[in-house]
Design a protein around this motif. Structure first.
Motif, PDB file in Angstrom:
ATOM      1  N   ASP A   1       0.839  -1.201   0.000  1.00 21.71           N
ATOM      2  CA  ASP A   1       0.000   0.000   0.000  1.00 21.71           C
ATOM      3  C   ASP A   1       0.875   1.253   0.000  1.00 21.71           C
ATOM      4  N   PHE A   2       1.473   1.551  -1.138  1.00 23.07           N
ATOM      5  CA  PHE A   2       2.242   2.780  -1.323  1.00 23.07           C
ATOM      6  C   PHE A   2       2.160   3.191  -2.783  1.00 23.07           C
ATOM      7  N   ILE A   3       2.740   4.318  -3.120  1.00 21.68           N
ATOM      8  CA  ILE A   3       2.737   4.762  -4.516  1.00 21.68           C
ATOM      9  C   ILE A   3       4.170   4.777  -5.039  1.00 21.68           C
ATOM     10  N   THR A   4       4.299   4.587  -6.337  1.00 23.31           N
ATOM     11  CA  THR A   4       5.610   4.659  -6.989  1.00 23.31           C
ATOM     12  C   THR A   4       5.535   5.666  -8.126  1.00 23.31           C
ATOM     13  N   LEU A   5       6.608   6.422  -8.275  1.00 26.60           N
ATOM     14  CA  LEU A   5       6.679   7.444  -9.319  1.00 26.60           C
ATOM     15  C   LEU A   5       8.071   7.482  -9.922  1.00 26.60           C
ATOM     16  N   PRO A   6       8.181   7.794 -11.219  1.00 26.86           N
ATOM     17  CA  PRO A   6       9.518   8.017 -11.796  1.00 26.86           C
ATOM     18  C   PRO A   6      10.090   9.325 -11.273  1.00 26.86           C
ATOM     19  N   PHE A   7      11.395   9.443 -11.290  1.00 27.42           N
ATOM     20  CA  PHE A   7      12.018  10.703 -10.924  1.00 27.42           C
ATOM     21  C   PHE A   7      11.885  11.709 -12.068  1.00 27.42           C
ATOM     22  N   LYS A   8      11.928  12.975 -11.717  1.00 27.15           N
ATOM     23  CA  LYS A   8      11.815  14.028 -12.723  1.00 27.15           C
ATOM     24  C   LYS A   8      12.881  13.852 -13.796  1.00 27.15           C
ATOM     25  N   GLU A   9      14.112  13.602 -13.359  1.00 23.00           N
ATOM     26  CA  GLU A   9      15.175  13.208 -14.275  1.00 23.00           C
ATOM     27  C   GLU A   9      15.311  11.701 -14.152  1.00 23.00           C
ATOM     28  N   ARG A  10      14.881  10.975 -15.173  1.00 21.31           N
ATOM     29  CA  ARG A  10      14.764   9.515 -15.077  1.00 21.31           C
ATOM     30  C   ARG A  10      16.107   8.885 -14.709  1.00 21.31           C
ATOM     31  N   ILE A  11      16.058   7.878 -13.836  1.00 24.08           N
ATOM     32  CA  ILE A  11      17.260   7.205 -13.342  1.00 24.08           C
ATOM     33  C   ILE A  11      17.146   5.715 -13.651  1.00 24.08           C
ATOM     34  N   TYR A  12      18.221   5.131 -14.167  1.00 23.45           N
ATOM     35  CA  TYR A  12      18.233   3.710 -14.507  1.00 23.45           C
ATOM     36  C   TYR A  12      19.504   3.047 -13.985  1.00 23.45           C
ATOM     37  N   ARG A  13      19.393   1.767 -13.677  1.00 26.08           N
ATOM     38  CA  ARG A  13      20.593   0.940 -13.528  1.00 26.08           C
ATOM     39  C   ARG A  13      20.576  -0.059 -14.681  1.00 26.08           C
ATOM     40  N   HIS A  14      21.747  -0.441 -15.149  1.00 31.04           N
ATOM     41  CA  HIS A  14      21.859  -1.334 -16.298  1.00 31.04           C
ATOM     42  C   HIS A  14      22.232  -2.731 -15.813  1.00 31.04           C
ATOM     43  N   VAL A  15      21.442  -3.702 -16.228  1.00 28.21           N
ATOM     44  CA  VAL A  15      21.646  -5.087 -15.808  1.00 28.21           C
ATOM     45  C   VAL A  15      22.241  -5.885 -16.967  1.00 28.21           C
ATOM     46  N   TYR A  16      23.381  -6.510 -16.692  1.00 30.10           N
ATOM     47  CA  TYR A  16      24.110  -7.275 -17.709  1.00 30.10           C
ATOM     48  C   TYR A  16      24.083  -8.765 -17.395  1.00 30.10           C
ATOM     49  N   LEU A  17      24.243  -9.558 -18.446  1.00 32.29           N
ATOM     50  CA  LEU A  17      24.508 -10.984 -18.310  1.00 32.29           C
ATOM     51  C   LEU A  17      25.978 -11.160 -18.649  1.00 32.29           C
ATOM     52  N   ILE A  18      26.778 -11.677 -17.710  1.00 30.62           N
ATOM     53  CA  ILE A  18      28.221 -11.725 -17.939  1.00 30.62           C
ATOM     54  C   ILE A  18      28.797 -13.102 -17.626  1.00 30.62           C
ATOM     55  N   THR A  19      29.919 -13.392 -18.273  1.00 33.90           N
ATOM     56  CA  THR A  19      30.762 -14.531 -17.944  1.00 33.90           C
ATOM     57  C   THR A  19      32.192 -14.090 -18.177  1.00 33.90           C
ATOM     58  N   ASN A  20      33.123 -14.592 -17.391  1.00 36.59           N
ATOM     59  CA  ASN A  20      34.519 -14.200 -17.583  1.00 36.59           C
ATOM     60  C   ASN A  20      35.320 -15.269 -18.305  1.00 36.59           C
ATOM     61  N   GLU A  21      34.605 -16.191 -18.954  1.00 36.94           N
ATOM     62  CA  GLU A  21      35.289 -17.270 -19.656  1.00 36.94           C
ATOM     63  C   GLU A  21      34.816 -17.356 -21.101  1.00 36.94           C
ATOM     64  N   ALA A  22      34.879 -16.251 -21.823  1.00 35.55           N
ATOM     65  CA  ALA A  22      34.340 -16.200 -23.182  1.00 35.55           C
ATOM     66  C   ALA A  22      34.999 -17.230 -24.095  1.00 35.55           C
ATOM     67  N   GLU A  23      36.319 -17.383 -23.980  1.00 38.59           N
ATOM     68  CA  GLU A  23      37.028 -18.304 -24.877  1.00 38.59           C
ATOM     69  C   GLU A  23      36.696 -19.763 -24.577  1.00 38.59           C
ATOM     70  N   ALA A  24      36.450 -20.044 -23.299  1.00 32.59           N
ATOM     71  CA  ALA A  24      36.176 -21.427 -22.919  1.00 32.59           C
ATOM     72  C   ALA A  24      34.693 -21.670 -22.653  1.00 32.59           C
ATOM     73  N   MET A  25      33.849 -20.749 -23.111  1.00 37.14           N
ATOM     74  CA  MET A  25      32.419 -20.861 -22.848  1.00 37.14           C
ATOM     75  C   MET A  25      31.852 -22.139 -23.464  1.00 37.14           C
ATOM     76  N   SER A  26      31.096 -22.876 -22.670  1.00 38.60           N
ATOM     77  CA  SER A  26      30.520 -24.118 -23.169  1.00 38.60           C
ATOM     78  C   SER A  26      29.320 -23.833 -24.060  1.00 38.60           C
ATOM     79  N   GLN A  27      28.933 -24.844 -24.809  1.00 30.90           N
ATOM     80  CA  GLN A  27      27.778 -24.700 -25.697  1.00 30.90           C
ATOM     81  C   GLN A  27      26.501 -24.424 -24.913  1.00 30.90           C
ATOM     82  N   ILE A  28      26.354 -25.071 -23.748  1.00 29.62           N
ATOM     83  CA  ILE A  28      25.115 -24.870 -23.008  1.00 29.62           C
ATOM     84  C   ILE A  28      25.036 -23.461 -22.424  1.00 29.62           C
ATOM     85  N   VAL A  29      26.192 -22.893 -22.045  1.00 33.68           N
ATOM     86  CA  VAL A  29      26.200 -21.512 -21.568  1.00 33.68           C
ATOM     87  C   VAL A  29      25.870 -20.568 -22.722  1.00 33.68           C
ATOM     88  N   GLU A  30      26.434 -20.837 -23.894  1.00 39.73           N
ATOM     89  CA  GLU A  30      26.113 -20.032 -25.078  1.00 39.73           C
ATOM     90  C   GLU A  30      24.624 -20.105 -25.385  1.00 39.73           C
TER      91      GLU A  30
END
Length: 294
Positions: free
Chosen positions: A249-278
């Motif tokens: 029971d509350f209200i939500t509003l955007p900020f006057k100057e819109r604010i975002y966080r960016h969400v990434y999908l990451i792995t640190n093993e690009a060269e050895a990435m398995s097929q199932i991870v790909e």
């Protein structure tokens, strides 16, 4: 057999307990204790200090752990490559995630992946941003959902969505704030600081908008923050993904100057990435595109 002992050592170090490690490894406590004792005998020094019911890594043990993490991560790379060569459509994907991504994004993408690849097993490990980053670096997970402040140049990363930050206010403010909330008002209203957002992100938001909020509480759990707002104990803000399918029971509003966080999908093993991870990454990106997530 030595690799199994190293795996046990890694798990005991992670859990800080022989009992907890034995439960997670599905082994008897005596077998875990015997494996650690055997390692210590072969190395001729103690890996853990034992004080009553607590155990801690010794100085020597902490040094060994760094190399054990590297060794076990290399073994996992080898096993994934063997599976790739055999062209198996089965295996394990270990995912690290924070609450917002887990709430909004992970369930439907897992359903989509498992509908197409029923033999792929998925494990989810939830934690703070720092914990997820450490799990990825130590090879304990294959993929991480992560905010921009914890993504580095060496990662293989794909932007998944922009998660808007919204002001969260008690109902009494709905006649004062109609379509947006001015972040400057956080200086005069009692502000509940959500301690679950990235510290660097929050600091940057306040710095970029030249705001010094009137902090009256600092709370980690979203449920507590939201309950306090319902009781008119202050205002706060939250990522849109953390507000998904909630009924408070509350209200939500955007900020006057819109604010975002960016969400990434990451792995640190690009060269050895398995097929199932790909496959998982490809499916996740495709899911984002067809569902029009920002």
């Amino acid at each position: 057999m030595t690799l199994v002992k190293y795996m046990i050592f890694q798990k005991v170090a992670e859990c800080g307990s022989f009992t907890k490690a034995s439960l997670e490894l599905n082994m008897t406590q005596s077998a875990v204790s015997h494996a650690i004792g055997s390692l210590e005998k072969s190395m001729d020094f103690a890996l853990f200090s034992r004080e009553k019911s607590q155990i801690k890594l010794t100085y020597e043990g902490s040094k060994i752990l760094d190399y054990v993490n590297i060794l076990l991560a290399s073994e996992r790379k080898l096993l994934r490559k063997i599976n790739d060569i055999k062209e198996l459509d089965e295996g394990l994907i270990r995912i690290g995630s924070f609450s917002g991504a887990s709430n909004r994004f992970i369930p439907p993408i897992i359903k989509s992946v498992q509908n197409e690849y029923p033999n792929i097993h998925i494990e989810i490990k939830e934690g703070s941003y720092k914990e997820i980053r450490n799990w990825l670096d130590n090879g304990e997970i294959d993929i991480a959902f992560m905010v921009e402040n914890y993504v580095n140049d060496k990662d293989f990363s794909r932007l998944l969505f922009k998660d808007e930050i919204l002001a969260v206010l008690p109902q009494k403010y709905k006649t004062i704030y109609k379509s947006y909330f001015d972040i400057k008002d956080l200086e005069k209203l009692p502000f509940i600081l959500p301690d679950n957002l990235c510290d660097k992100f929050v600091e940057n938001v306040f710095r970029n908008h030249n705001v010094t909020p009137n902090i009256v509480y600092k709370i980690r759990l979203n449920s507590t923050v939201f309950s306090m707002i319902e009781e008119d104990l202050g205002v706060s803000f939250a990522a849109e993904s953390n507000l998904h399918k909630l009924n408070y029971d509350f209200i939500t509003l955007p900020f006057k100057e819109r604010i975002y966080r960016h969400v990434y999908l990451i792995t640190n093993e690009a060269e050895a990435m398995s097929q199932i991870v790909e496959k998982f990454i490809t499916k996740a990106i495709g899911f984002k595109e067809i569902t029009n997530i920002k």
